[in-house]
Design an enzyme around this catalytic site. Structure first.
Site, PDB file in Angstrom:
ATOM      1  N   CYS A 115       0.881  -1.215   0.082  1.00 23.48           N
ATOM      2  CA  CYS A 115      -0.092   0.054   0.108  1.00 23.48           C
ATOM      3  C   CYS A 115       0.832   1.477   0.010  1.00 23.48           C
ATOM      4  O   CYS A 115       1.566   1.412   1.043  1.00 23.48           O
ATOM      5  CB  CYS A 115      -0.990  -0.120   1.272  1.00 23.48           C
ATOM      6  N   ARG A 120      -4.154   3.989  -2.102  1.00 25.96           N
ATOM      7  CA  ARG A 120      -5.240   3.601  -1.556  1.00 25.96           C
ATOM      8  C   ARG A 120      -5.407   4.494  -0.219  1.00 25.96           C
ATOM      9  O   ARG A 120      -4.319   4.771   0.461  1.00 25.96           O
ATOM     10  CB  ARG A 120      -5.258   2.386  -0.941  1.00 25.96           C
ATOM     11  N   LYS A 160     -12.355  13.271   0.286  1.00 22.74           N
ATOM     12  CA  LYS A 160     -12.979  12.630  -0.979  1.00 22.74           C
ATOM     13  C   LYS A 160     -13.683  11.333   0.176  1.00 22.74           C
ATOM     14  O   LYS A 160     -13.234  10.942   1.098  1.00 22.74           O
ATOM     15  CB  LYS A 160     -12.040  12.155  -1.995  1.00 22.74           C
ATOM     16  N   VAL A 163     -15.145   5.051   2.704  1.00 27.78           N
ATOM     17  CA  VAL A 163     -15.503   4.104   3.658  1.00 27.78           C
ATOM     18  C   VAL A 163     -14.594   3.933   4.842  1.00 27.78           C
ATOM     19  O   VAL A 163     -14.973   3.798   6.042  1.00 27.78           O
ATOM     20  CB  VAL A 163     -15.923   2.895   2.960  1.00 27.78           C
ATOM     21  N   ASP A 305     -18.204  -3.024  -6.170  1.00 29.10           N
ATOM     22  CA  ASP A 305     -17.921  -4.287  -5.853  1.00 29.10           C
ATOM     23  C   ASP A 305     -19.025  -5.281  -6.660  1.00 29.10           C
ATOM     24  O   ASP A 305     -18.893  -6.251  -6.371  1.00 29.10           O
ATOM     25  CB  ASP A 305     -17.953  -4.608  -4.377  1.00 29.10           C
TER      26      ASP A 305
END
Length: 419
Positions: A115, A120, A160, A163, A305
């Site tokens: 990562c 991400r 932005k 989740v 998803d």
């Protein structure tokens, strides 16, 4: 590595019981670190990421048991570092950071595997915690958070919609001093579920499910019993399975109001859909689906998803359909694999143009990520001949016993153990 061998074509029909949502179960497991009394979480799916999370909680000093439900007692947590060997397989472990720093004043989490900051949005988790008063350092591959005393409530406007970062900030803010307001918060049903779990433990949260969440900090959280909501993506995947095979299905233990955008597109594709309080039925009446245009975006729009599954639907549908992906980059890796099975598609920037074909042919294909791999397995179910899907560890991260559930619907599928 295990593979799936699928023999087709078969019509998929019958009943399937939907498991608990992975994307709610994982944050809820980590949120249990905030509780000073034992917690019981029901309807937790049996998945690799869940096992890894439970192992991580144990390493931090929590008592974790599973007997149907997951029982967590975090009273004796005395280790505040999530080590690389567990974190490298699972990005969700970043969710340990907020609860650790909120309750214990310190926490360290190894940067999730592969990562890079910025790709991400780990940076959104970090800036959120900083705005709550935490000091953050990035050292030796670890994100290290600390605070003197309690975190302080803040007015946080998220750059932005994220989740993951919404979960981190919401969890940390439950024990902060004062009120926290999260603007541009994610609205996903799984966020609502984690908020409801925290409320069960004594948190004061309002606005979950809207883009403005308000958290009034409390001194401590207690214990409680909570049931995780059903997995809307697993539900959608099985509905698509029936649609592409021109079958009929009933999904039990489902939550229809979390799937409005998906059900609307399935109706556009020609499916006859009925819903009850906790079930959804789909019937194609033996007809081939019609191509649909889909654009992914954060909830309540069409979920990213479900993009791979609808790409497959379009590739065997009547007509031409456009699928535009606005949430993640590089999310069309299933398309070249489906092309090996005879699908006809072109990728232009963030859109895949799907020209429906009458039938697919079995082939050797490789799973690249969780949802893409599910679409390859479904493609194998309706293709003529044998399909072998490699690298299915991706599927095991997000679908509980997918082969057993598909077999119950009539699929000819077996797991081939790897060397």
């Amino acid at each position: 590595m295990d593979k799936f061998r699928v023999q087709g074509p078969t019509k998929l029909q019958g009943e399937v019981t939907i498991s608990g949502a992975k994307n709610a179960a994982l944050p809820n497991l980590f949120a249990a670190l905030l509780a000073e009394e034992p917690v019981e979480i029901q309807n937790v799916p049996k998945l690799k990421d869940v096992d890894t999370s439970m192992k991580l909680l144990s390493q931090l000093g929590a008592k974790v048991e599973r007997n149907g439900s997951v029982h967590i007692d975090a009273r004796d947590v005395n280790v505040f570092c999530a080590p690389y060997d567990l974190v490298k397989t699972m990005r969700a472990s970043i969710w340990a950071l907020g609860p650790l720093v909120a309750r214990f004043g310190q926490g360290q989490v190894s940067l999730p595997g592969g990562c890079t900051i910025g790709a991400r949005p780990v940076d959104l988790h970090i800036s959120g915690l900083e705005q709550l008063g935490a000091t953050i350092k990035l050292e030796e591959g670890y994100v290290k958070a600390s605070v003197d005393g309690r975190l302080k409530g803040a007015h946080i406007v998220m750059d932005k919609v994220s989740v993951g970062a919404t979960v981190t900030i919401m969890c940390a803010a439950t024990l902060a001093e004062g009120t926290t307001i999260i603007e541009n918060a994610a609205r996903e049903p799984e966020i609502v579920d984690t908020a409801n779990f925290l409320i069960t433990l004594g948190a004061k949260i309002s606005g979950q499910g809207t883009d403005r969440i308000v958290i009034e900090g409390v001194e401590r959280l207690g214990g409680g019993v909570y049931r995780v909501l059903p997995d809307r993506i697993e539900t959608g995947t099985f509905l698509v399975a029936a649609a592409i095979s021109r079958g009929k299905i009933i999904c039990r233990n489902a939550q229809p109001d979390t799937l409005d955008a998906v059900l609307a597109k399935l109706r556009d594709a020609g499916a006859d859909i009925e819903v009850g309080e906790d079930w959804i039925s789909l019937d194609m009446h033996g007809k081939r689906p019609k191509a649909v245009n889909v654009r992914t975006a954060p909830h309540p729009a069409f979920p990213t998803d479900m993009q791979a599954q609808f790409t497959l639907l379009n590739l065997v549908a009547e007509g031409t359909g456009f699928i535009t992906e606005t949430v993640f980059e590089n999310r069309f890796m299933h398309v070249p694999e489906l092309s090996r099975m005879g699908a006809h598609a072109e990728i232009e920037s963030n859109t895949v143009i799907c020209h429906g074909v009458e039938k697919l042919s079995g082939a050797q294909v490789m799973a690249t990520d969780l949802r893409a791999s599910a679409s390859l397995v479904l493609a194998g179910c309706i293709a003529e001949g044998t399909t072998v899907v490699d690298r299915i560890y991706h599927i095991d991260r997000g679908y509980e016993r997918i082969e057993d559930k598909l077999r119950a619907l009539g699929a000819n599928i077996e797991r081939v153990k790897g060397e």
